[in-house]
Design an enzyme around this catalytic site. Structure first.
Site, PDB file in Angstrom:
ATOM      1  N   SER A 102       0.820  -1.205   0.000  1.00 45.79           N
ATOM      2  CA  SER A 102       0.000   0.000   0.000  1.00 45.79           C
ATOM      3  C   SER A 102       0.865   1.271   0.000  1.00 45.79           C
ATOM      4  O   SER A 102       1.632   1.465  -0.938  1.00 45.79           O
ATOM      5  CB  SER A 102      -0.954  -0.071   1.204  1.00 45.79           C
ATOM      6  OG  SER A 102      -1.927   0.916   1.110  1.00 45.79           O
ATOM      7  N   ASP A 152     -10.395  -3.821  -5.215  1.00 47.65           N
ATOM      8  CA  ASP A 152      -9.671  -2.928  -4.304  1.00 47.65           C
ATOM      9  C   ASP A 152     -10.204  -1.502  -4.466  1.00 47.65           C
ATOM     10  O   ASP A 152     -10.003  -0.877  -5.502  1.00 47.65           O
ATOM     11  CB  ASP A 152      -8.169  -2.993  -4.644  1.00 47.65           C
ATOM     12  CG  ASP A 152      -7.307  -2.252  -3.645  1.00 47.65           C
ATOM     13  OD1 ASP A 152      -7.828  -1.332  -2.978  1.00 47.65           O
ATOM     14  OD2 ASP A 152      -6.110  -2.581  -3.538  1.00 47.65           O
ATOM     15  N   HIS A 183      -8.361  -4.479  -0.765  1.00 43.96           N
ATOM     16  CA  HIS A 183      -7.024  -3.897  -0.548  1.00 43.96           C
ATOM     17  C   HIS A 183      -6.170  -4.755   0.383  1.00 43.96           C
ATOM     18  O   HIS A 183      -4.967  -4.536   0.500  1.00 43.96           O
ATOM     19  CB  HIS A 183      -7.213  -2.489   0.055  1.00 43.96           C
ATOM     20  CG  HIS A 183      -5.985  -1.635  -0.040  1.00 43.96           C
ATOM     21  ND1 HIS A 183      -5.382  -1.316  -1.238  1.00 43.96           N
ATOM     22  CD2 HIS A 183      -5.229  -1.027   0.914  1.00 43.96           C
ATOM     23  CE1 HIS A 183      -4.327  -0.552  -1.009  1.00 43.96           C
ATOM     24  NE2 HIS A 183      -4.206  -0.374   0.280  1.00 43.96           N
TER      25      HIS A 183
HETATM   26  C1  MLT Z   1      -1.398   5.985  -0.156  1.00 42.07           C
HETATM   27  O1  MLT Z   1      -1.782   6.972   0.449  1.00 42.07           O
HETATM   28  O2  MLT Z   1      -0.209   5.711  -0.338  1.00 42.07           O
HETATM   29  C2  MLT Z   1      -2.463   5.096  -0.694  1.00 42.07           C
HETATM   30  O3  MLT Z   1      -3.675   5.763  -0.666  1.00 42.07           O
HETATM   31  C3  MLT Z   1      -2.538   3.829   0.048  1.00 42.07           C
HETATM   32  C4  MLT Z   1      -2.761   4.044   1.504  1.00 42.07           C
HETATM   33  O4  MLT Z   1      -3.893   4.161   1.948  1.00 42.07           O
HETATM   34  O5  MLT Z   1      -1.796   4.092   2.216  1.00 42.07           O
END
Ligand code: MLT
Length: 203
Positions: A102, A152, A183
């Site tokens: 992520s 996701d 996700h």
């Molecule tokens: C991010 O902010 O890098 C993406 O939205 C994934 C997350 O939620 O961290």
């Protein structure tokens, strides 16, 4: 940067550089690193940014909307840290494979977008395109595993397809792996990453 270093049993195996998701810590992906390459040394980082108390690797303006200026600065911060860590722990800077989930996959992706020698390979679990309209460095032959979920909500399928195409355009050897989940990081996705890793990085 705050981090954990664990010496592996095989010095020739790539060092896995672990990057947690939003709200995680350097502890989060340790067991995943172990599943992917048990003999590897592990360098697991904690992001330096806090969002309402949750560690991240760079700032965002909203969900999925990145603060690009901060992303660029933080990308260099990690790149420089990897140089320092390689020296401190006597590990080969050119034998590092990123494993990110992520937000951690997004900073690892950004490192690939900025530097041709950031990593020898990368496993990106549920990444997005870190930034657009950027000419990528020559990534010829660098294997990149992209783990994506068909459902996701944070990282729509188009993001995975676009990232795959952009890295492919830079001559990276991409492998796009789909799960029918959202996700979350499933065991089957990690197992697929482990199989992919052993194919590309025989130690
Ligand atoms: C991010 O902010 O890098 C993406 O939205 C994934 C997350 O939620 O961290």
């Amino acid at each position: 940067m705050k981090h954990i270093f664990k010496q592996g049993s095989q010095t020739s195996a790539p060092t896995l550089v672990l990057f947690h998701g939003t709200g995680g810590t350097e502890e989060d992906l340790l067991s995943i690193g172990e599943m992917i390459s048990p003999a590897s040394s592990i360098l697991s980082l904690r992001g330096n940014v806090l969002e309402n108390g949750m560690p991240r690797f760079f700032r965002r303006l909203a969900e999925g909307v990145f603060d690009i200026e901060d992303l660029v600065v933080r990308t260099k911060e990690v790149y420089d840290f990897l140089d320092e860590a390689a020296e401190k722990y006597s590990i080969d800077r050119h034998n590092m494979v990123a494993v990110g989930y992520s937000n951690g996959a997004n900073i690892a992706g950004s490192l690939l977008f900025h530097y041709e020698d950031a990593f020898k390979g990368a496993i990106l679990h549920h990444p997005m395109v870190p930034l657009r309209d950027k000419k990528l460095p020559d990534l010829t032959g660098i294997p990149v595993f992209i783990g994506a979920g068909r459902n996701d909500p944070i990282c729509p399928a188009k993001e995975s397809d676009d990232l795959d195409a952009l890295l492919d355009g830079a001559r990276a050897l991409t492998h796009l792996h789909w799960e029918n989940h959202g996700h979350q990081l499933s065991r089957t996705e990690i197992e697929a990453a482990a199989v992919w890793f052993s194919k590309h990085f025989k130690s």
